[in-house]
Scaffold this motif. Sequence first.
Motif, PDB file in Angstrom:
ATOM      1  N   THR A   1       0.826  -1.208   0.000  1.00  0.00           N
ATOM      2  CA  THR A   1       0.000   0.000   0.000  1.00  0.00           C
ATOM      3  C   THR A   1       0.851   1.246   0.000  1.00  0.00           C
TER       4      THR A   1
ATOM      5  N   ALA B   1      -8.855   1.009   1.765  1.00  0.00           N
ATOM      6  CA  ALA B   1      -8.555   2.425   1.574  1.00  0.00           C
ATOM      7  C   ALA B   1      -8.270   3.082   2.914  1.00  0.00           C
TER       8      ALA B   1
ATOM      9  N   GLN C   1      -4.862   2.308   4.120  1.00  0.00           N
ATOM     10  CA  GLN C   1      -3.853   3.095   3.424  1.00  0.00           C
ATOM     11  C   GLN C   1      -3.725   4.488   4.063  1.00  0.00           C
TER      12      GLN C   1
ATOM     13  N   SER D   1      -9.083   4.375  -4.402  1.00  0.00           N
ATOM     14  CA  SER D   1      -8.609   5.096  -3.223  1.00  0.00           C
ATOM     15  C   SER D   1      -9.648   6.081  -2.706  1.00  0.00           C
TER      16      SER D   1
END
Lengths: 378, 567
Positions: A272, A291, A294, A284
């Motif tokens: 990531t 997501a 991340q 994203s």
Amino acid sequence: MRSSRRAAFWAFLLSANAVRAEPILSPTNIFAPVSTPAHEVHSLSLFVLTITGGIFFTLSALLIYALVRFRSRPGDTAEPPQIFGSTQIELAWTIIPVLLITMLFLGTARVIFAVEDAPKPKAALEVVAIGHQFWWEFRYPHYNVVTANELHVPVSSAQSYRPTFLKLTSADVMHSFWVPRLAGKTDLLPNRVNEMWFDPQVVGLYLGQCAQFCGPEHGKMLLRVYVDTPAAFDAWIRAQQTTHADAKGANAALSVPNPNPVAGFPVNTPPTLGGTNGDLANNSQAITAPAGQQVFEHQACINCHTVAGTVANGRYGPDLTHLMSRDTIAAGIAKNDHDHLLRWITDPNDLKPASLMPAMHLTDRQNEQITAYLLTLR
Amino acid sequence: MATPTIPIPDHVEGAFDETQPPKFRGTYLEKVHGWVVTVDHKKIGLMYISYALIFLLVAGAEALAIRVQLARPENTAISPLVYNRIFTMHGTTMVFLVGMPILFGFGNYLIPLMIGARDMAFPRLNAFSFWISAFAGILLYYSFIGGLGLSGTGTAPDVGWFAYAPLTEKPFSPGHTVDYWAVSLLANGIGSIGTAINIIATIFSMRCKGMTLFRMPLLPWVYLTMSGLVLVAIGPLTAAQVMLLVDRYLGGHFFDTQMGGSSILWAHFFWIFGHPEVYILVLPAFAFANEIIPVFSRKAIFGYPAMVAATVGIGFISLGVWAHHMFTIGMTSFGNAFFTLSTMLVSIPTGIKTFNWLATLWGGKIRFTTAMLFSVGFLFQWLIAGLTGIMLSVSAWDWQLHNSYFVVAHFHYVLVGGILFMIFAAIYYWFPKMTGRMLNERLGKWHFWLMLVGFHLTFDLMHVPGVLGMPRQIYTYQADRGWTVWNEFISLGGFIQGAAVLVLVYNMVHSYFRGAVAGPDPWDGWTLEWSTASPPPDYNFAVEPVVASRRPLWDLKHPEDPDSAVE
């Protein structure tokens, strides 16, 4: 209504050895002990109350009698006979208190030594409790488990006696561990290890909170102790021992080197961070757990929080590995659900005005994404 | 003018000042100047008392702010940061800017009058002590403006009145708020030591002819003990403040746990001061009771030698009990047992005192003036405060009660139910001597009953949330804890007490201008201060008195049955 209240009041006063799951008046009532140290203190307190109560009623009766009997009558201006003292009487009211104090002291000393110097059985569960401004860290050194704010311990019954022995210390300032139904409080001091123990005999949830002023949010440093059946406790420990190394999804483990390292990033950088994950790159903007992970790992979150099995290995804030196994967040002040998590991440000051976690000033979407990720940390 | 009630040796002609006060009483500025430069023990005493009463109103307002915030669970009336400043300032103010100065004020005013002296032993030291204490108080409150220094907005200290380390260290308390707290208490300590030295010197060297130590009224005896405690106790506090400042500015590590310092060290230093401090405050309350209860019972104090022994005994024992504030800090079982026993020992001399007051009432003809009502309230409340004190000395039980609202209730029982009630009694009793005017008894009764109801509503109920697990110094609490209803009534009681204090303020202002003229001896008292005019002239006594017993005025009023015959 009134008579039932009165009955409840007397039951509260006289609840000598009654063990109840739900105590009257308050879940933190010191007169509703469920563990040996709290029981010992409770019986001692009834003994002390008897003696002090006796003194109180005797002396107030004498005082009231004197005030009524010896009040001045109108028109009577003669002075009363002057008495300057009496050695016998004064000796008597020196000796009687000496005897009472001897009794009180011996009774107290017995409990001090019984509780403080109790030997630690082999079977005892050892937990390290670390106070932080303004939350609790609990470490189970024999199980390699770390959690926050909600302590899980096994119940102690006649069949399986398993008391919990706590080693207490602090990461910053003084705190104090107080769960009234389990035991008296013990302070957590930086640079020092204190010890305390309890052996809860009833399964249930026991509340408490920090009892030593430790800074602005001292009032919201709550404590929850879950007393589980031995089986439930073992299951809980096993669940806590798992990490997210084997979790499914785009973000696999740190322990496995990245199969497609990117120039300029260390080899064990998760995919990531390198931006090599095609799936995620396309999504994203989606409010999904990957997501969210991340965002979480790109932000300062990981400087303070640990999620075992990922890059997040900060030690300053609570361990989030099994965040969703806990009922509350922010040291017991709010329910651990989507709405409260979102509120907390958006601005911790909203729920806890002087919390040390800063508002990260992320976008609403990013906050939603992080929340989605946190909700997967079971 | 005053009629002389003390026999003047050889009937000295013109011994009493017969001159009328001049019609022109000086300009406003001259008057202020007179107060600023005065070295007269009475004026300094009155300044101490007024200074303390002003701070009593300030700290009382802070207490009400606390009660507003705690009246409801999860209340947001006051933010946590502000709340912590308010309770820190409330505690620090009440102990250092109200309790000590008002008691020093009464001591300053009364001791020379009671021992037949014309002033304190060191009048200039006396004035210096007052002014440096006044400076300390202003410095502490200046922190509201200057606390965070030039870089931030001002704040007051927010570390609690016992300021446990390492919360006071730089990493946890940046800015200058803690510095204001430390320097202010340091300066205040210098004033306290000055006054203590002065009181001791005055009592040992200024007594009038015939007044042996054992003919002294009990009040000077108690102040002697209290001053000895001040000398012993303020030192560790001052040392601790210096160590803290060294830590904060010179790289010391006494309490800096991040560099190997010790937080327990601070606790020891603070409570080696802090526990004797409790007796420094409560002993003068005993002193007032020793004077007021006999006069309104119309009987001599019962067991004078035992009272002296108990006072000095309390002084000595109180030096060895400090760690009972630290039963949960992780002391050994032996340490806990030792301090349990030493703390329980205090109850023996304290018990003797209580029994002797009861015996003084016994067989008397009790006059229920306002001063006496407050003294009776004190006796009753002091009994309860003593008994909850015994409960807290039981260290095992203290593991539960420590730092809970039970403790808050206990020490407010001591400080309000004991000390403040006796301060009110002393105000009603000696106001006529200090101003020449009687306080209004009718308003006094209102004050007493409001205070009594408010006090018991607040502090009786306050024991309960403590037993139900409510810790002190929390700015809010959860609704599910069962503490709400208790806190509502506690807050209500607080406001009733506030109203009572306003009645007193009105009474004092009103009576100062319009009160009945008191005359030298309104209560038919027995000690020397009632033998001179009200207010006493600058030199106190025209002729230095000569005494032959503990109650010189009794001898004078009852020549058929003088004390001097039985002694």
